[in-house]
Design a protein around this motif. Structure first.
Motif, mmCIF file in Angstrom:
data_model
loop_
_atom_site.group_PDB
_atom_site.id
_atom_site.type_symbol
_atom_site.label_atom_id
_atom_site.label_comp_id
_atom_site.label_asym_id
_atom_site.label_seq_id
_atom_site.Cartn_x
_atom_site.Cartn_y
_atom_site.Cartn_z
ATOM 1 N N ILE A 175 24.013 27.727 38.071
ATOM 2 C CA ILE A 175 22.974 28.696 37.680
ATOM 3 C C ILE A 175 21.806 28.639 38.659
ATOM 4 C CG2 ILE A 175 21.254 29.229 35.905
ATOM 5 C CD1 ILE A 175 23.370 28.343 33.828
ATOM 6 N N ALA A 176 21.372 27.442 39.038
ATOM 7 C CA ALA A 176 20.249 27.308 39.974
ATOM 8 C C ALA A 176 20.594 27.902 41.337
ATOM 9 C CB ALA A 176 19.859 25.838 40.119
ATOM 10 N N MET A 177 21.800 27.664 41.809
ATOM 11 C CA MET A 177 22.183 28.199 43.109
ATOM 12 C C MET A 177 22.287 29.731 43.078
ATOM 13 S SD MET A 177 22.116 25.530 44.866
ATOM 14 C CE MET A 177 22.792 25.932 46.423
ATOM 15 N N VAL A 178 22.843 30.287 42.002
ATOM 16 C CA VAL A 178 22.962 31.750 41.892
ATOM 17 C C VAL A 178 21.579 32.392 41.827
ATOM 18 C CG1 VAL A 178 23.703 33.606 40.332
ATOM 19 C CG2 VAL A 178 25.275 31.755 40.904
ATOM 20 N N ILE A 179 20.686 31.809 41.043
ATOM 21 C CA ILE A 179 19.325 32.354 40.938
ATOM 22 C C ILE A 179 18.598 32.263 42.274
ATOM 23 C CG2 ILE A 179 17.040 31.945 39.920
ATOM 24 C CD1 ILE A 179 18.466 31.272 37.308
ATOM 25 N N PHE A 196 20.452 34.989 44.853
ATOM 26 C CA PHE A 196 20.368 36.425 44.547
ATOM 27 C C PHE A 196 18.973 36.885 44.118
ATOM 28 C CE2 PHE A 196 24.953 35.557 43.932
ATOM 29 C CZ PHE A 196 25.422 36.381 44.933
ATOM 30 N N LYS A 197 18.124 35.960 43.698
ATOM 31 C CA LYS A 197 16.752 36.263 43.281
ATOM 32 C C LYS A 197 16.697 37.460 42.320
ATOM 33 C CE LYS A 197 15.103 34.391 47.541
ATOM 34 N NZ LYS A 197 14.781 34.585 48.896
ATOM 35 N N PRO A 198 17.283 37.304 41.134
ATOM 36 C CA PRO A 198 17.389 38.445 40.220
ATOM 37 C C PRO A 198 16.081 38.798 39.495
ATOM 38 C CG PRO A 198 18.325 36.504 39.211
ATOM 39 C CD PRO A 198 17.939 36.124 40.598
ATOM 40 N N ASN A 210 5.165 34.309 42.438
ATOM 41 C CA ASN A 210 5.176 33.270 43.458
ATOM 42 C C ASN A 210 6.617 33.100 43.957
ATOM 43 O OD1 ASN A 210 4.796 31.096 45.092
ATOM 44 N ND2 ASN A 210 3.971 29.752 43.510
ATOM 45 N N PRO A 211 6.952 33.601 45.140
ATOM 46 C CA PRO A 211 8.335 33.506 45.628
ATOM 47 C C PRO A 211 8.763 32.087 45.984
ATOM 48 C CG PRO A 211 6.931 34.561 47.272
ATOM 49 C CD PRO A 211 6.091 34.358 46.042
ATOM 50 N N LYS A 212 7.828 31.133 46.033
ATOM 51 C CA LYS A 212 8.196 29.746 46.332
ATOM 52 C C LYS A 212 8.995 29.116 45.196
ATOM 53 C CE LYS A 212 4.654 28.431 49.607
ATOM 54 N NZ LYS A 212 3.634 27.441 49.930
ATOM 55 N N ILE A 213 8.943 29.718 44.031
ATOM 56 C CA ILE A 213 9.694 29.178 42.894
ATOM 57 C C ILE A 213 11.189 29.185 43.204
ATOM 58 C CG2 ILE A 213 10.315 29.591 40.483
ATOM 59 C CD1 ILE A 213 7.441 30.438 40.006
ATOM 60 N N TYR A 214 11.663 30.211 43.930
ATOM 61 C CA TYR A 214 13.075 30.249 44.307
ATOM 62 C C TYR A 214 13.438 29.082 45.225
ATOM 63 C CZ TYR A 214 13.549 34.882 42.253
ATOM 64 O OH TYR A 214 13.604 35.925 41.378
ATOM 65 N N LYS A 215 12.506 28.660 46.077
ATOM 66 C CA LYS A 215 12.752 27.485 46.919
ATOM 67 C C LYS A 215 12.892 26.234 46.064
ATOM 68 C CE LYS A 215 10.659 28.379 51.374
ATOM 69 N NZ LYS A 215 9.568 28.086 52.285
ATOM 70 N N TYR A 216 12.023 26.106 45.073
ATOM 71 C CA TYR A 216 12.092 24.945 44.184
ATOM 72 C C TYR A 216 13.390 24.942 43.368
ATOM 73 C CZ TYR A 216 7.168 24.414 45.364
ATOM 74 O OH TYR A 216 5.991 24.267 46.035
ATOM 75 N N ILE A 217 13.831 26.110 42.953
ATOM 76 C CA ILE A 217 15.105 26.207 42.225
ATOM 77 C C ILE A 217 16.255 25.813 43.151
ATOM 78 C CG2 ILE A 217 16.713 27.809 41.110
ATOM 79 C CD1 ILE A 217 14.256 29.309 40.034
#
Length: 143
Positions: free
Chosen positions: A24-28, A31-33, A38-45
């Motif tokens: 789930i973390a890798m898919v999120i 794909f950034k759905p 704050n787009p840095k949250i995707y880096k943390y995920i």
């Protein structure tokens, strides 16, 4: 006497949960759905997913003596940090356990011999039992 760390891959519920969270973390993160301020949250995920991948797949490397198995095969690492032997159960023809050695004979004539002189006898017996209960015996009749 040294102990062996046994890791059963297919029946560990914590490992299954970690794998689901990892996926789930890798898919999120890829794909950034969601639209986040704050787009840095995707880096943390993404970093969390990679950390979980290291935790799930790195268990064999944490211990000097470890055995990891599922219904298809076994990975045995004894008295080493990086060297391990992977054996498929359907390739095993015979297993012998003596006082200080475990000898696994394969159908392709490659034998693997493991030195068990510093290993706890109950752990040696457990490896032997795991291999004997999971290996597929050719030309055997099951009732």
């Amino acid at each position: 006497m040294k102990r062996i760390h046994f890791i059963r891959i297919d029946k560990n519920p914590l490992q299954i949960i970690l794998l689901i969270v990892l996926i789930i973390a890798m898919v999120i993160s890829i794909f950034k759905p969601f639209h986040l301020e704050n787009p840095k949250i995707y880096k943390y995920i993404y970093i969390t997913g990679m950390f979980l991948m290291i935790v799930v797949n790195g268990q064999l490397f944490w211990f000097k003596n470890a055995v990891q198995w599922n219904k298809k095969g076994i990975v045995i690492k004894l008295n080493a940090f990086f060297k391990s032997t992977s054996i498929s159960f359907n390739h095993i023809s015979d297993v012998e356990l003596t006082d200080n050695t475990l000898k696994i004979s394969r159908h392709n004539k490659k034998d693997s011999t493991f030195d068990l002189k510093d290993i706890e006898p109950s752990d040696s017996k457990k490896i032997f039992d795991i291999i004997n209960t999971n290996r597929i015996v050719e030309n055997s009749t099951f009732y």
